[in-house]
Motif scaffolding. Structure first.
Motif, PDB file in Angstrom:
ATOM      1  N   ASN A 132      41.657   6.838  -4.016  1.00  0.00           N
ATOM      2  CA  ASN A 132      40.739   5.999  -4.783  1.00  0.00           C
ATOM      3  C   ASN A 132      40.403   6.768  -6.056  1.00  0.00           C
ATOM      4  OD1 ASN A 132      38.306   4.879  -5.875  1.00  0.00           O
ATOM      5  ND2 ASN A 132      37.959   3.850  -3.908  1.00  0.00           N
ATOM      6  N   LEU A 133      41.017   6.386  -7.162  1.00  0.00           N
ATOM      7  CA  LEU A 133      40.879   7.162  -8.391  1.00  0.00           C
ATOM      8  C   LEU A 133      39.450   7.137  -8.918  1.00  0.00           C
ATOM      9  CD1 LEU A 133      44.195   6.249 -10.231  1.00  0.00           C
ATOM     10  CD2 LEU A 133      43.655   8.333  -8.956  1.00  0.00           C
ATOM     11  N   LEU A 134      38.741   6.030  -8.735  1.00  0.00           N
ATOM     12  CA  LEU A 134      37.353   5.962  -9.192  1.00  0.00           C
ATOM     13  C   LEU A 134      36.493   6.961  -8.439  1.00  0.00           C
ATOM     14  CD1 LEU A 134      35.168   4.639 -10.921  1.00  0.00           C
ATOM     15  CD2 LEU A 134      34.917   2.884  -9.142  1.00  0.00           C
ATOM     16  N   GLU A 135      36.656   7.002  -7.108  1.00  0.00           N
ATOM     17  CA  GLU A 135      35.898   7.962  -6.310  1.00  0.00           C
ATOM     18  C   GLU A 135      36.318   9.395  -6.614  1.00  0.00           C
ATOM     19  OE1 GLU A 135      33.289   7.489  -4.352  1.00  0.00           O
ATOM     20  OE2 GLU A 135      33.356   5.409  -5.021  1.00  0.00           O
ATOM     21  N   THR A 136      37.600   9.616  -6.852  1.00  0.00           N
ATOM     22  CA  THR A 136      38.077  10.950  -7.214  1.00  0.00           C
ATOM     23  C   THR A 136      37.436  11.407  -8.517  1.00  0.00           C
ATOM     24  OG1 THR A 136      40.185  10.586  -6.093  1.00  0.00           O
ATOM     25  CG2 THR A 136      40.123  12.314  -7.774  1.00  0.00           C
ATOM     26  N   ALA A 137      37.376  10.529  -9.503  1.00  0.00           N
ATOM     27  CA  ALA A 137      36.751  10.877 -10.786  1.00  0.00           C
ATOM     28  C   ALA A 137      35.273  11.190 -10.620  1.00  0.00           C
ATOM     29  CB  ALA A 137      36.938   9.731 -11.780  1.00  0.00           C
ATOM     30  N   LYS A 138      34.578  10.397  -9.802  1.00  0.00           N
ATOM     31  CA  LYS A 138      33.149  10.641  -9.567  1.00  0.00           C
ATOM     32  C   LYS A 138      32.936  11.982  -8.884  1.00  0.00           C
ATOM     33  CE  LYS A 138      31.663   5.806  -9.169  1.00  0.00           C
ATOM     34  NZ  LYS A 138      31.128   4.772  -8.243  1.00  0.00           N
ATOM     35  N   ARG A 139      33.804  12.299  -7.927  1.00  0.00           N
ATOM     36  CA  ARG A 139      33.663  13.558  -7.193  1.00  0.00           C
ATOM     37  C   ARG A 139      33.874  14.747  -8.118  1.00  0.00           C
ATOM     38  NH1 ARG A 139      37.137  16.508  -3.672  1.00  0.00           N
ATOM     39  NH2 ARG A 139      38.808  14.997  -3.936  1.00  0.00           N
ATOM     40  N   LEU A 140      34.869  14.682  -8.977  1.00  0.00           N
ATOM     41  CA  LEU A 140      35.117  15.776  -9.907  1.00  0.00           C
ATOM     42  C   LEU A 140      34.007  15.875 -10.955  1.00  0.00           C
ATOM     43  CD1 LEU A 140      38.958  15.324 -10.437  1.00  0.00           C
ATOM     44  CD2 LEU A 140      37.821  17.139  -9.155  1.00  0.00           C
ATOM     45  N   SER A 141      33.419  14.743 -11.337  1.00  0.00           N
ATOM     46  CA  SER A 141      32.329  14.753 -12.324  1.00  0.00           C
ATOM     47  C   SER A 141      31.089  15.448 -11.786  1.00  0.00           C
ATOM     48  CB  SER A 141      31.981  13.320 -12.739  1.00  0.00           C
ATOM     49  OG  SER A 141      33.061  12.709 -13.391  1.00  0.00           O
ATOM     50  N   ARG A 142      30.892  15.405 -10.467  1.00  0.00           N
ATOM     51  CA  ARG A 142      29.697  16.017  -9.869  1.00  0.00           C
ATOM     52  C   ARG A 142      29.707  17.530  -9.941  1.00  0.00           C
ATOM     53  NH1 ARG A 142      30.417  11.996  -5.706  1.00  0.00           N
ATOM     54  NH2 ARG A 142      31.335  13.574  -4.333  1.00  0.00           N
ATOM     55  N   ILE A 143      30.845  18.106 -10.246  1.00  0.00           N
ATOM     56  CA  ILE A 143      30.931  19.572 -10.287  1.00  0.00           C
ATOM     57  C   ILE A 143      30.002  20.142 -11.339  1.00  0.00           C
ATOM     58  CG2 ILE A 143      32.504  21.506 -10.711  1.00  0.00           C
ATOM     59  CD1 ILE A 143      34.741  19.701  -9.645  1.00  0.00           C
ATOM     60  N   GLY A 144      29.857  19.433 -12.462  1.00  0.00           N
ATOM     61  CA  GLY A 144      28.906  19.894 -13.484  1.00  0.00           C
ATOM     62  C   GLY A 144      29.523  20.673 -14.608  1.00  0.00           C
ATOM     63  N   SER A 145      30.810  20.976 -14.550  1.00  0.00           N
ATOM     64  CA  SER A 145      31.491  21.666 -15.640  1.00  0.00           C
ATOM     65  C   SER A 145      32.856  21.029 -15.822  1.00  0.00           C
ATOM     66  CB  SER A 145      31.650  23.158 -15.338  1.00  0.00           C
ATOM     67  OG  SER A 145      32.418  23.350 -14.176  1.00  0.00           O
ATOM     68  N   GLY A 146      33.428  21.193 -16.996  1.00  0.00           N
ATOM     69  CA  GLY A 146      34.697  20.549 -17.277  1.00  0.00           C
ATOM     70  C   GLY A 146      34.473  19.096 -17.658  1.00  0.00           C
ATOM     71  N   SER A 147      35.532  18.411 -18.068  1.00  0.00           N
ATOM     72  CA  SER A 147      35.430  17.012 -18.466  1.00  0.00           C
ATOM     73  C   SER A 147      36.386  16.179 -17.636  1.00  0.00           C
ATOM     74  CB  SER A 147      35.745  16.857 -19.959  1.00  0.00           C
ATOM     75  OG  SER A 147      37.069  17.278 -20.240  1.00  0.00           O
ATOM     76  N   VAL A 148      35.983  14.930 -17.380  1.00  0.00           N
ATOM     77  CA  VAL A 148      36.768  14.023 -16.548  1.00  0.00           C
ATOM     78  C   VAL A 148      36.993  12.711 -17.290  1.00  0.00           C
ATOM     79  CG1 VAL A 148      36.880  12.791 -14.353  1.00  0.00           C
ATOM     80  CG2 VAL A 148      35.793  15.038 -14.455  1.00  0.00           C
TER      81      VAL A 148
END
Length: 346
Positions: free
Chosen positions: A286-302
């Motif tokens: 699920n690419l939307l959920e994958t993007a949200k999960r990576l965004s929660r890290i707090g660093s880097g850009s998604v």
């Protein structure tokens, strides 16, 4: 050997524990243990076994020390992170300071089937300190092939799990899982409490002492899970999960995860500073959920679209496709790319 400085007392409190005793301690001294991975679990396991007096400890890890490791990876200090010392080398140096009377071997390497075949020579036990199931299932097949017990352990967030696998007696990891679980939370995406690490370490190394000290009758023989934040604890009987037709431990084993076709594949793309990583089996992420999960890290850009997710962290850019395939831009080093990938897709 009698030491005038009192070193003969080193293991005395362990020996005085009657169910273990002097013969149990002798069993440790004559044992050789391979610790695969020198992260949070691997360092805790290695230090405990070194302090307990295991005669030979082999540590294998592909990564180097970073600042975020210091919160829970107990063998490392700030200087290791500043200098980006390989974890295996830093662990070896510290363990030799802790116990100079035992043998500590360090291997800075990406551990796959070929490397494990070399490392398990004359090993009595394998301890899991890895960060992904691809490697764990390779360990599982190696352990079954060479009849070496191994102890599975994992933790993320406040959750931990451990299970002792004895070839010919217990279900193997393949029996319990059936297939490599792809995706899911990792320490980098969800975080981790050091107390969860410590509990897995304590339970795994207690099982190790039972095995190495010839106290197999005291093994738990159950899969242990717990959540230190939710105050949950569960022991699950899994002996019925052992499968006669298991390709890893059944009556006619073929050790599927020792073949290239059943392991994660990594390739350097021709003419590009990029490594492609393909999971064992195509997935439908699920690419939307994958993007949200990576965004929660707090660093880097998604960034994402209906076909892929692009994630930038430091010098690397990772592009993830819906089938689980990933491109790691910014390196031609497969080991570096796999390490980066498994931070977020453990």
């Amino acid at each position: 050997m009698i030491h005038r400085d009192g070193r003969e007392e080193r293991y005395s409190r362990q020996v005085r524990f009657a169910p273990f005793g002097a013969d149990g301690q002798q069993g440790l001294a004559l044992s050789s243990v391979l610790v695969v991975g020198a992260g949070a679990l691997g360092t805790g396991i290695a230090e405990t076994l070194a302090r307990c007096g295991v005669g030979r400890i082999i540590i294998a890890d592909r990564d180097y020390v970073e600042w975020s490791n210091l919160q829970r990876q107990q063998l490392y200090i700030e200087a290791d992170a500043q200098e980006r010392i390989p974890k295996a080398a830093a662990a070896q140096r510290r363990l030799r300071q802790i116990n100079s009377e035992i043998v500590i071997e360090a291997h800075v390497m990406d551990v796959r089937a070929e490397e494990l075949e070399q490392l398990v020579s004359e090993v009595d036990l394998i301890m899991d300190g890895t960060d992904n199931f691809d490697t764990r299932l390779i360990i599982n097949d190696i352990a079954q092939k060479h009849s070496i017990p191994w102890i599975y352990g994992a933790c993320v967030g406040s959750y931990g799990i451990t299970y002792t696998i004895v070839p010919g007696e217990t279900p193997c990891l393949h029996c319990l899982l059936g297939a490599i679980p792809l995706g899911g939370d990792t320490c980098d995406t969800t975080g981790i409490l050091p107390q969860a690490v410590q509990l897995v370490t304590a339970n795994a190394t207690a099982e190790a002492l039972k095995l190495l000290g010839k106290r197999k009758d005291q093994l738990r023989n159950k899969l242990l899970t717990f959540d230190v934040w939710r105050n949950e604890h569960q022991e699950i009987g899994v002996m019925a999960a052992k499968k006669e037709n298991c390709p890893s431990c059944g009556s006619h084993p073929i050790y599927p995860y020792l073949t290239a076709a059943n392991t994660e594949r990594s390739d350097v793309l021709c003419g590009r500073d990029t490594v492609q990583i393909r999971p064992v089996r195509p997935q439908m992420l699920n690419l939307l959920e994958t993007a949200k999960r990576l965004s929660r890290i707090g660093s880097g850009s998604v960034d994402s679209n209906s076909y892929l997710v692009s994630f930038i962290e430091g010098p690397y850019r990772m592009v993830i496709f819906a089938d689980g395939r990933a491109l790691i831009h910014g390196t031609k080093d497969i080991a570096v790319a796999r390490s980066f990938y498994h931070r977020y897709f453990g």
